[in-house]
Write a protein that holds these residues in place. Sequence first.
Motif, PDB file in Angstrom:
ATOM      1  N   TYR A  74       0.023   0.580  -0.684  1.00  0.00           N
ATOM      2  CA  TYR A  74      -0.585   1.561   0.206  1.00  0.00           C
ATOM      3  C   TYR A  74      -0.303   2.964  -0.305  1.00  0.00           C
ATOM      4  O   TYR A  74       0.808   3.241  -0.775  1.00  0.00           O
ATOM      5  CB  TYR A  74      -0.017   1.425   1.622  1.00  0.00           C
ATOM      6  CG  TYR A  74      -0.520   0.221   2.370  1.00  0.00           C
ATOM      7  CD1 TYR A  74      -1.661   0.303   3.163  1.00  0.00           C
ATOM      8  CD2 TYR A  74       0.134  -1.003   2.294  1.00  0.00           C
ATOM      9  CE1 TYR A  74      -2.126  -0.807   3.866  1.00  0.00           C
ATOM     10  CE2 TYR A  74      -0.326  -2.112   2.995  1.00  0.00           C
ATOM     11  CZ  TYR A  74      -1.460  -2.001   3.775  1.00  0.00           C
ATOM     12  OH  TYR A  74      -1.913  -3.098   4.465  1.00  0.00           O
ATOM     13  N   ARG A  75      -1.286   3.843  -0.178  1.00  0.00           N
ATOM     14  CA  ARG A  75      -1.078   5.255  -0.529  1.00  0.00           C
ATOM     15  C   ARG A  75      -0.042   5.874   0.393  1.00  0.00           C
ATOM     16  O   ARG A  75       0.776   6.681  -0.040  1.00  0.00           O
ATOM     17  CB  ARG A  75      -2.386   6.030  -0.460  1.00  0.00           C
ATOM     18  CG  ARG A  75      -3.371   5.628  -1.569  1.00  0.00           C
ATOM     19  CD  ARG A  75      -4.699   6.298  -1.362  1.00  0.00           C
ATOM     20  NE  ARG A  75      -5.195   5.856  -0.037  1.00  0.00           N
ATOM     21  CZ  ARG A  75      -6.454   5.820   0.319  1.00  0.00           C
ATOM     22  NH1 ARG A  75      -7.379   6.245  -0.487  1.00  0.00           N
ATOM     23  NH2 ARG A  75      -6.822   5.392   1.505  1.00  0.00           N
ATOM     24  N   ASP A  76      -0.070   5.517   1.682  1.00  0.00           N
ATOM     25  CA  ASP A  76       0.916   6.002   2.642  1.00  0.00           C
ATOM     26  C   ASP A  76       1.628   4.780   3.227  1.00  0.00           C
ATOM     27  O   ASP A  76       1.340   4.336   4.343  1.00  0.00           O
ATOM     28  CB  ASP A  76       0.244   6.828   3.739  1.00  0.00           C
ATOM     29  CG  ASP A  76       1.244   7.516   4.663  1.00  0.00           C
ATOM     30  OD1 ASP A  76       2.443   7.172   4.629  1.00  0.00           O
ATOM     31  OD2 ASP A  76       0.817   8.394   5.436  1.00  0.00           O
ATOM     32  N   ALA A 100       3.397   4.998   6.766  1.00  0.00           N
ATOM     33  CA  ALA A 100       2.429   4.917   7.864  1.00  0.00           C
ATOM     34  C   ALA A 100       1.876   3.501   7.986  1.00  0.00           C
ATOM     35  O   ALA A 100       1.658   3.009   9.100  1.00  0.00           O
ATOM     36  CB  ALA A 100       1.297   5.917   7.654  1.00  0.00           C
ATOM     37  N   ASP A 131      13.468   2.865   0.820  1.00  0.00           N
ATOM     38  CA  ASP A 131      12.866   4.174   0.558  1.00  0.00           C
ATOM     39  C   ASP A 131      12.944   4.461  -0.941  1.00  0.00           C
ATOM     40  O   ASP A 131      13.913   4.092  -1.596  1.00  0.00           O
ATOM     41  CB  ASP A 131      13.654   5.220   1.344  1.00  0.00           C
ATOM     42  CG  ASP A 131      13.025   6.575   1.296  1.00  0.00           C
ATOM     43  OD1 ASP A 131      13.061   7.212   0.221  1.00  0.00           O
ATOM     44  OD2 ASP A 131      12.498   7.011   2.327  1.00  0.00           O
ATOM     45  N   GLY A 151       9.828  10.071  -0.326  1.00  0.00           N
ATOM     46  CA  GLY A 151       8.937   9.980   0.824  1.00  0.00           C
ATOM     47  C   GLY A 151       8.083   8.729   0.861  1.00  0.00           C
ATOM     48  O   GLY A 151       7.308   8.527   1.788  1.00  0.00           O
ATOM     49  N   GLY A 152       8.223   7.883  -0.144  1.00  0.00           N
ATOM     50  CA  GLY A 152       7.454   6.641  -0.197  1.00  0.00           C
ATOM     51  C   GLY A 152       8.359   5.433  -0.014  1.00  0.00           C
ATOM     52  O   GLY A 152       9.544   5.550   0.306  1.00  0.00           O
ATOM     53  N   SER A 205       4.639   1.645  -1.832  1.00  0.00           N
ATOM     54  CA  SER A 205       3.764   2.777  -2.094  1.00  0.00           C
ATOM     55  C   SER A 205       3.020   2.578  -3.406  1.00  0.00           C
ATOM     56  O   SER A 205       3.568   2.028  -4.365  1.00  0.00           O
ATOM     57  CB  SER A 205       4.583   4.064  -2.172  1.00  0.00           C
ATOM     58  OG  SER A 205       5.150   4.367  -0.916  1.00  0.00           O
ATOM     59  N   GLU A 219      -6.183   1.644   5.403  1.00  0.00           N
ATOM     60  CA  GLU A 219      -6.419   1.907   3.977  1.00  0.00           C
ATOM     61  C   GLU A 219      -7.429   0.947   3.361  1.00  0.00           C
ATOM     62  O   GLU A 219      -7.642   0.936   2.160  1.00  0.00           O
ATOM     63  CB  GLU A 219      -5.104   1.919   3.205  1.00  0.00           C
ATOM     64  CG  GLU A 219      -4.260   3.125   3.579  1.00  0.00           C
ATOM     65  CD  GLU A 219      -3.209   3.479   2.553  1.00  0.00           C
ATOM     66  OE1 GLU A 219      -3.331   3.071   1.377  1.00  0.00           O
ATOM     67  OE2 GLU A 219      -2.255   4.187   2.925  1.00  0.00           O
TER      68      GLU A 219
END
Length: 137
Positions: free
Chosen positions: A13-15, A18, A36, A40-41, A60, A124
């Motif tokens: 997933y790109r995010d 989320a 993590d 942030g990914g 990510s 997505e």
Amino acid sequence: MSHRPSLIPCLRYRDAPAAIEWLCNTFGFRRQLVVDDGEGGIAHAQLCLPDGSGMLMLGSAVDNEYGRLMHSPAEVGGCTQSLYLVVADAEAMYRRALEAGASMVIDIRDEDYGGQGFTCRDPEGHVWSFGTYDPWH
């Protein structure tokens, strides 16, 4: 037959943070492990169904040796695979997916081969099918 799944789908997933929230809140997955990546990914995540009957791995989308093999549906203009989950109540899952903003591909219906089900896309674009048809029984 083992009760532990030995085939585990993996998605990018790109995010991913989320996506984890959405998949848990909408489809009922539980976080088993979330690592993590420090930027942030998500380096790696394992989400399980509440009854332990299935697992999904995700992370990510990144540009590395594995990441270059995995593309988002938006990048390729569609999907090359989909996921099917057996559920006890397809109508309840359908309502949850709609409320969460899933894009319906096939509205809920009775299937010719038995059971009731529907197909949707997550935020997505990954394709998910849910149904009461259980091919093991």
